[in-house]
Scaffold this motif. Structure first.
Motif, PDB file in Angstrom:
ATOM      1  N   ASN A  39       0.828  -1.218   0.000  1.00 49.45           N
ATOM      2  CA  ASN A  39       0.000   0.000   0.000  1.00 49.45           C
ATOM      3  C   ASN A  39       0.858   1.263   0.000  1.00 49.45           C
ATOM      4  OD1 ASN A  39      -2.601  -1.220  -0.078  1.00 49.45           O
ATOM      5  ND2 ASN A  39      -2.399  -1.698   2.083  1.00 49.45           N
ATOM      6  N   GLU A  40       1.896   1.252  -0.823  1.00 53.61           N
ATOM      7  CA  GLU A  40       2.747   2.425  -0.994  1.00 53.61           C
ATOM      8  C   GLU A  40       2.381   3.110  -2.307  1.00 53.61           C
ATOM      9  OE1 GLU A  40       6.753   0.982  -0.802  1.00 53.61           O
ATOM     10  OE2 GLU A  40       6.582   0.376   1.303  1.00 53.61           O
ATOM     11  N   GLU A  41       2.790   4.361  -2.434  1.00 49.62           N
ATOM     12  CA  GLU A  41       2.459   5.127  -3.632  1.00 49.62           C
ATOM     13  C   GLU A  41       3.202   4.584  -4.845  1.00 49.62           C
ATOM     14  OE1 GLU A  41       3.194   9.264  -2.929  1.00 49.62           O
ATOM     15  OE2 GLU A  41       2.056   9.249  -1.072  1.00 49.62           O
ATOM     16  N   VAL A  42       2.471   4.470  -5.957  1.00 46.02           N
ATOM     17  CA  VAL A  42       3.064   4.102  -7.236  1.00 46.02           C
ATOM     18  C   VAL A  42       2.684   5.166  -8.262  1.00 46.02           C
ATOM     19  CG1 VAL A  42       3.023   1.627  -6.720  1.00 46.02           C
ATOM     20  CG2 VAL A  42       1.137   2.641  -7.953  1.00 46.02           C
ATOM     21  N   ALA A  43       3.362   5.151  -9.377  1.00 44.87           N
ATOM     22  CA  ALA A  43       3.130   6.164 -10.412  1.00 44.87           C
ATOM     23  C   ALA A  43       1.694   6.090 -10.930  1.00 44.87           C
ATOM     24  CB  ALA A  43       4.103   5.970 -11.563  1.00 44.87           C
ATOM     25  N   LEU A  44       1.126   7.244 -11.181  1.00 45.46           N
ATOM     26  CA  LEU A  44      -0.226   7.324 -11.714  1.00 45.46           C
ATOM     27  C   LEU A  44      -0.312   6.594 -13.049  1.00 45.46           C
ATOM     28  CD1 LEU A  44      -3.095   8.415 -11.501  1.00 45.46           C
ATOM     29  CD2 LEU A  44      -2.282  10.545 -12.511  1.00 45.46           C
ATOM     30  N   SER A  45       0.740   6.662 -13.848  1.00 46.41           N
ATOM     31  CA  SER A  45       0.734   5.988 -15.154  1.00 46.41           C
ATOM     32  C   SER A  45       0.537   4.481 -14.996  1.00 46.41           C
ATOM     33  CB  SER A  45       2.028   6.277 -15.922  1.00 46.41           C
ATOM     34  OG  SER A  45       3.149   5.836 -15.191  1.00 46.41           O
ATOM     35  N   VAL A  46       1.102   3.896 -13.941  1.00 48.23           N
ATOM     36  CA  VAL A  46       0.926   2.463 -13.672  1.00 48.23           C
ATOM     37  C   VAL A  46      -0.532   2.186 -13.302  1.00 48.23           C
ATOM     38  CG1 VAL A  46       1.560   0.551 -12.142  1.00 48.23           C
ATOM     39  CG2 VAL A  46       3.323   2.117 -12.984  1.00 48.23           C
ATOM     40  N   LEU A  47      -1.083   3.016 -12.435  1.00 45.80           N
ATOM     41  CA  LEU A  47      -2.479   2.831 -12.031  1.00 45.80           C
ATOM     42  C   LEU A  47      -3.422   2.953 -13.226  1.00 45.80           C
ATOM     43  CD1 LEU A  47      -2.532   4.814  -8.671  1.00 45.80           C
ATOM     44  CD2 LEU A  47      -2.284   2.346  -9.012  1.00 45.80           C
ATOM     45  N   ARG A  49      -2.682   2.262 -16.360  1.00 44.48           N
ATOM     46  CA  ARG A  49      -2.515   1.050 -17.181  1.00 44.48           C
ATOM     47  C   ARG A  49      -3.314  -0.104 -16.584  1.00 44.48           C
ATOM     48  NH1 ARG A  49       3.549   0.985 -17.080  1.00 44.48           N
ATOM     49  NH2 ARG A  49       3.308  -1.266 -16.962  1.00 44.48           N
ATOM     50  N   ILE A  50      -3.296  -0.212 -15.260  1.00 41.13           N
ATOM     51  CA  ILE A  50      -4.075  -1.254 -14.589  1.00 41.13           C
ATOM     52  C   ILE A  50      -5.566  -1.039 -14.840  1.00 41.13           C
ATOM     53  CG2 ILE A  50      -4.737  -2.209 -12.341  1.00 41.13           C
ATOM     54  CD1 ILE A  50      -1.829  -1.604 -11.412  1.00 41.13           C
ATOM     55  N   CYS A  51      -6.007   0.206 -14.740  1.00 40.87           N
ATOM     56  CA  CYS A  51      -7.419   0.528 -14.979  1.00 40.87           C
ATOM     57  C   CYS A  51      -7.836   0.156 -16.407  1.00 40.87           C
ATOM     58  CB  CYS A  51      -7.685   2.012 -14.746  1.00 40.87           C
ATOM     59  SG  CYS A  51      -7.680   2.477 -13.015  1.00 40.87           S
ATOM     60  N   GLU A  52      -6.991   0.478 -17.361  1.00 41.53           N
ATOM     61  CA  GLU A  52      -7.306   0.148 -18.750  1.00 41.53           C
ATOM     62  C   GLU A  52      -7.394  -1.376 -18.920  1.00 41.53           C
ATOM     63  OE1 GLU A  52      -5.762   1.126 -23.273  1.00 41.53           O
ATOM     64  OE2 GLU A  52      -4.685   1.961 -21.569  1.00 41.53           O
ATOM     65  N   TYR A  53      -6.469  -2.078 -18.315  1.00 38.05           N
ATOM     66  CA  TYR A  53      -6.422  -3.546 -18.386  1.00 38.05           C
ATOM     67  C   TYR A  53      -7.673  -4.170 -17.775  1.00 38.05           C
ATOM     68  CZ  TYR A  53      -4.502  -8.262 -17.506  1.00 38.05           C
ATOM     69  OH  TYR A  53      -4.275  -9.615 -17.453  1.00 38.05           O
ATOM     70  N   LEU A  54      -8.117  -3.621 -16.650  1.00 40.35           N
ATOM     71  CA  LEU A  54      -9.287  -4.150 -15.940  1.00 40.35           C
ATOM     72  C   LEU A  54     -10.598  -3.499 -16.383  1.00 40.35           C
ATOM     73  CD1 LEU A  54      -7.810  -4.364 -12.327  1.00 40.35           C
ATOM     74  CD2 LEU A  54      -8.128  -6.237 -13.971  1.00 40.35           C
ATOM     75  N   ASN A  55     -10.500  -2.507 -17.285  1.00 36.76           N
ATOM     76  CA  ASN A  55     -11.672  -1.785 -17.779  1.00 36.76           C
ATOM     77  C   ASN A  55     -12.469  -1.180 -16.621  1.00 36.76           C
ATOM     78  OD1 ASN A  55     -13.385  -0.774 -19.764  1.00 36.76           O
ATOM     79  ND2 ASN A  55     -14.731  -2.543 -19.660  1.00 36.76           N
ATOM     80  N   CYS A  56     -11.771  -0.350 -15.831  1.00 39.50           N
ATOM     81  CA  CYS A  56     -12.409   0.263 -14.669  1.00 39.50           C
ATOM     82  C   CYS A  56     -11.849   1.665 -14.444  1.00 39.50           C
ATOM     83  CB  CYS A  56     -12.192  -0.601 -13.427  1.00 39.50           C
ATOM     84  SG  CYS A  56     -10.473  -0.715 -12.901  1.00 39.50           S
ATOM     85  N   ASN A  57     -12.392   2.354 -13.460  1.00 35.51           N
ATOM     86  CA  ASN A  57     -11.903   3.672 -13.068  1.00 35.51           C
ATOM     87  C   ASN A  57     -10.914   3.528 -11.917  1.00 35.51           C
ATOM     88  OD1 ASN A  57     -13.428   5.396 -14.821  1.00 35.51           O
ATOM     89  ND2 ASN A  57     -15.234   4.852 -13.616  1.00 35.51           N
ATOM     90  N   ILE A  58     -10.122   4.556 -11.706  1.00 34.93           N
ATOM     91  CA  ILE A  58      -9.085   4.491 -10.677  1.00 34.93           C
ATOM     92  C   ILE A  58      -9.672   4.273  -9.281  1.00 34.93           C
ATOM     93  CG2 ILE A  58      -8.869   6.964 -10.201  1.00 34.93           C
ATOM     94  CD1 ILE A  58      -5.741   6.374 -10.425  1.00 34.93           C
ATOM     95  N   GLY A  59     -10.843   4.805  -9.027  1.00 38.99           N
ATOM     96  CA  GLY A  59     -11.499   4.602  -7.743  1.00 38.99           C
ATOM     97  C   GLY A  59     -11.957   3.171  -7.515  1.00 38.99           C
ATOM     98  N   ASP A  60     -11.951   2.374  -8.585  1.00 39.39           N
ATOM     99  CA  ASP A  60     -12.337   0.969  -8.471  1.00 39.39           C
ATOM    100  C   ASP A  60     -11.183   0.087  -8.008  1.00 39.39           C
ATOM    101  OD1 ASP A  60     -14.891   1.580  -9.423  1.00 39.39           O
ATOM    102  OD2 ASP A  60     -14.309   1.234 -11.506  1.00 39.39           O
TER     103      ASP A  60
END
Length: 70
Positions: A39-47, A49-60
């Motif tokens: 639960n440490e901070e990671v780059a927004l760009s990584v988050l 990419r994960i959202c695009e992969y999972l087809n969701c919003n960052i709050g998800d």
């Protein structure tokens, strides 16, 4: 405030995607995966990419939570 990726791990379980598959499919560095697990901070760009992969919003996949020191 701190970040929590609990929603990410739940979403991966629901979609039957292993963290190793996520890391491999998105070419996420092992250090970044460690940060996610801790639960440490990671780059927004990584988050994003994960959202695009999972087809969701960052709050998800993450939440801002109040830390004890705040």
């Amino acid at each position: 405030m701190k970040i929590s990726y609990k929603k990410l791990w739940i979403r991966l379980i629901e979609k039957e995607i292993s963290p190793a598959s996520l890391r491999k499919d998105l070419s996420i560095a092992t250090g970044t995966m460690t940060k996610l697990r801790r639960n440490e901070e990671v780059a927004l760009s990584v988050l994003l990419r994960i959202c695009e992969y999972l087809n969701c919003n960052i709050g998800d996949i993450c939440d801002a939570v109040k830390s004890d020191s705040d």
